[in-house]
Scaffold this motif. Structure first.
Motif, short mmCIF file in Angstrom:
data_model
loop_
_atom_site.label_atom_id
_atom_site.label_comp_id
_atom_site.label_asym_id
_atom_site.label_seq_id
_atom_site.Cartn_x
_atom_site.Cartn_y
_atom_site.Cartn_z
N LEU A 34 -11.59 44.10 -9.45
CA LEU A 34 -11.41 45.09 -10.51
C LEU A 34 -12.46 46.18 -10.33
CD1 LEU A 34 -10.84 42.72 -13.59
CD2 LEU A 34 -9.15 43.68 -12.01
N ASP A 35 -12.35 47.24 -11.12
CA ASP A 35 -13.29 48.37 -10.97
C ASP A 35 -14.72 47.96 -11.27
OD1 ASP A 35 -11.23 50.05 -10.26
OD2 ASP A 35 -10.87 50.75 -12.31
N THR A 36 -14.88 47.01 -12.18
CA THR A 36 -16.21 46.51 -12.56
C THR A 36 -16.13 44.98 -12.60
OG1 THR A 36 -15.69 46.66 -14.93
CG2 THR A 36 -16.71 48.59 -13.91
N PRO A 37 -17.26 44.29 -12.74
CA PRO A 37 -17.23 42.82 -12.70
C PRO A 37 -16.26 42.19 -13.70
CG PRO A 37 -19.49 43.61 -12.57
CD PRO A 37 -18.64 44.81 -12.84
N ILE A 38 -15.63 41.12 -13.26
CA ILE A 38 -14.71 40.37 -14.12
C ILE A 38 -15.51 39.69 -15.22
CG2 ILE A 38 -13.13 38.40 -14.22
CD1 ILE A 38 -12.37 39.07 -11.29
N LEU A 39 -15.05 39.84 -16.48
CA LEU A 39 -15.74 39.25 -17.62
C LEU A 39 -14.99 38.08 -18.22
CD1 LEU A 39 -16.96 42.47 -19.49
CD2 LEU A 39 -18.12 41.15 -17.70
N GLY A 40 -13.69 38.07 -18.09
CA GLY A 40 -12.86 37.02 -18.67
C GLY A 40 -11.43 37.18 -18.20
N ALA A 41 -10.51 36.53 -18.88
CA ALA A 41 -9.11 36.63 -18.48
C ALA A 41 -8.20 36.27 -19.64
CB ALA A 41 -8.83 35.69 -17.30
N TYR A 42 -7.00 36.83 -19.60
CA TYR A 42 -5.94 36.39 -20.48
C TYR A 42 -5.22 35.24 -19.77
CZ TYR A 42 -6.67 40.78 -22.98
OH TYR A 42 -7.24 41.81 -23.67
N VAL A 43 -5.23 34.08 -20.38
CA VAL A 43 -4.59 32.90 -19.83
C VAL A 43 -3.41 32.56 -20.74
CG1 VAL A 43 -4.89 30.48 -19.19
CG2 VAL A 43 -6.79 32.10 -18.90
N ASN A 44 -2.20 32.78 -20.24
CA ASN A 44 -1.01 32.69 -21.09
C ASN A 44 -1.19 33.53 -22.36
OD1 ASN A 44 -0.07 30.97 -19.16
ND2 ASN A 44 0.07 29.17 -20.47
N ASN A 45 -1.71 34.74 -22.15
CA ASN A 45 -1.94 35.72 -23.23
C ASN A 45 -2.96 35.26 -24.27
OD1 ASN A 45 -0.25 37.79 -22.30
ND2 ASN A 45 1.56 36.80 -23.16
#
Length: 552
Positions: A34-45
């Motif tokens: 990603l453009d900047t560091p990954i902070l979290g994620a949507y997991v099954n929204n």
């Protein structure tokens, strides 16, 4: 150990992983950039932390600070770093993270008269904590044990809120020996928080945060003295009422004082509106145009109607004129960057016709007011004419009301400009503010469902576009106002809770808006409900709840 099937939306890749694999490990394996560091994620929204372990098939979308939820994670984490720094340097002081202003967050340290040197010391300690790259640890423990932890650290505001929630278990975050109660996730460690600044601001500090679209840069400070003053006025009023945090409002619900809270809040509104009418009356020889502006769901319409009543009490004769009448024909409507009609742009209005008719009205001439058919997208006339007498004053409400270009042919001394918004003045707790945008979004969800047959999913999906329109066409001009009016009511979210929750529960897990609906539902879980029986029919909140005595 079984394998689980993972689909990543960021790069449209799929793979199988051992059960218990973390999101961080999956991101590295799939080479998600990603453009900047990954902070979290949507997991099954559903929003999850980067150390979340996967045990079942999932669809995953990783996020960074450029997403609203990513920015919230960043700000929460920065808040805990600030709390740790202040507590270490001033152990007996009380940090209050109060409200958003000037493209940052205003913070006060009660018990200390901060100097520039004090603020620099806090900033330097924050940088040391960030450079240490210390992890934020999330715990889940029995609520009674968590209450004891916060009481031991003299964080009684959080202990009181946990008691009111009545949950068996409570989650909290820890940064070394310091703990915080947050209503969402934090970033993995302090090292993710390189971009920030802390400056002396009035009697406190302004915490500057990154730009969401260019997170390597800080938001530029925008002078908002009038906005700051209105926040401080209501903060002082809340101190007098001894209502500063959500636990205080919840306490009113349990000890039978909710009706008193409603009455006092409404009386304050009435007094402020009456005062604004008196200000206009004092300039009645010059003022012929009252312009009301504010963002979506700020209560502009009801405020305008209540102001008109107070103007009549003051001996004036208000006449309403709607900007909706002056939309250009659909084929002449400007387009936004996505090729969609931009109805929020000033160019969507026939500004020249509007100004010419204003001049004619102010000269005492009769004018035929245009009408606009929103279904056909065309202007028409039905013979309705308007003419002003010398004792009339025009009241005009709309998002462009404070933009000088809207009334560029009218001399400034003939205008009285009012900015209204729901400037939430009560906090969740000392370090967690209630954002005004959340207050307005909740109002809009309830109103759209009740009066426009829009689902919560539809309203949430449009909210980003609404916010971009506000940033472009409303907020740059808010300091142009002669006066600001805060339409937020101390009790309103406790009342809106009962209508909003069932609407939000209709958002389905397979819809992208599900994560936002879950966030708002979790937010409402902090509130005790207040019944609307004592709310008067002229209240601004009735515009959203229903039961208003005004016609809309």
């Amino acid at each position: 150990m079984k394998n689980v099937h993972i689909k990543c939306l960021n790069n449209d890749k799929t793979n199988c992983y051992k059960a218990g694999t973390t999101l961080e490990e999956i991101a590295k394996d799939l080479k998600v950039k990603l453009d900047t560091p990954i902070l979290g994620a949507y997991v099954n929204n559903k929003l999850r932390e980067i150390n979340y372990e996967v045990y079942h098939p999932k669809t995953i979308e990783f996020i960074d600070i450029t997403r609203p939820d990513g920015m919230r994670m960043y700000i929460r984490s920065l808040s805990l770093v600030l709390y740790k720094a202040v507590n270490e340097l001033y152990p007996r002081a009380r940090l209050r993270i109060e409200h958003s202003v000037s493209k940052g967050t205003y913070c006060s340290v009660e018990g200390e008269e901060l100097t520039i040197e004090d603020v620099m010391a806090i900033q330097n300690r924050m940088k040391e904590i960030i450079d240490s790259d210390t992890p934020f640890i999330r715990h889940v423990e029995e609520s009674e044990e968590v209450i004891k932890r916060f009481e031991q650290q003299n964080q009684m505001d959080k202990a009181a809120l946990i008691r009111h929630r009545g949950l068996l278990y409570t989650s909290f975050h820890q940064l070394e020996k310091h703990i915080g109660l947050y209503y969402g996730y934090l970033v993995p460690s302090t090292g993710y928080l390189k971009v920030f600044d802390l400056i002396k601001y009035y009697n406190g500090m302004l915490l500057q945060i990154p730009k969401r679209t260019q997170p390597e840069y800080l938001e530029e400070i925008v002078v908002q003295n009038k906005m700051f003053d209105i926040f401080q006025e209501f903060a002082e009023w809340n101190r007098v009422l001894n209502v500063r945090n959500l636990a205080d409002i919840n306490e009113s619900c349990t000890n039978g004082k909710a009706e008193t809270l409603i009455k006092i809040s409404e009386a304050l509104h009435e007094k402020k509106i009456g005062h604004i009418a008196d200000m206009i009356e004092a300039r009645k020889k010059a003022v012929k145009l009252v312009l009301i502006s504010g963002p979506s769901s700020s209560g502009k319409t009801t405020f305008g109607k209540r102001l008109a009543i107070q103007l009549m009490v003051a001996g004036m004769k208000p006449v309403n004129l709607s900007l909706d009448n002056y939309f250009v024909n659909r084929e002449n409507t400007p387009l936004d960057e996505n090729g969609e009609y931009d109805f929020e742009a000033l160019e969507a209005l026939d500004v020249e016709l509007f100004n010419q008719q204003l001049l004619d009205l102010l000269a005492g001439k009769a004018v035929e007011i245009p009408k606009f058919n929103f279904e056909t997208g065309q202007r028409y006339y039905d013979g309705e004419k308007l003419q002003m007498n010398p004792d009339n004053v025009l009241v005009i409400e709309g998002i462009h009301g404070l933009n000088p270009k809207l009334t560029h042919l009218i001399p400034d001394h003939s205008k009285f400009k009012i900015y209204v918004s729901a400037l939430t003045s009560v906090n969740i707790d000392d370090q967690n503010l209630i954002h005004t945008t959340d207050n307005r979004l909740i109002r809009r969800i309830v109103r759209d469902y009740k009066y426009r047959s829009y689902s919560a999913q539809a309203t949430i999906s449009r909210w980003g576009s609404v916010r971009r329109g506000e940033d472009a066409h409303i907020f740059p001009y808010q300091e142009e106002a002669d006066v600001m009016f805060n339409t937020a009511l101390l009790y309103e979210l406790s009342v809106l809770k009962q209508q909003a929750e069932p609407i939000l529960l209709e958002v389905q897990p397979n819809q992208p808006e599900y994560a936002e609906a879950r966030r708002l539902l979790k937010f409402f879980g902090l509130f005790k409900p207040i019944q609307p029986n004592e709310i008067p029919p002229t209240s601004i909140i009735r515009e959203f709840l229903g039961g208003s005595s005004f016609d809309y």
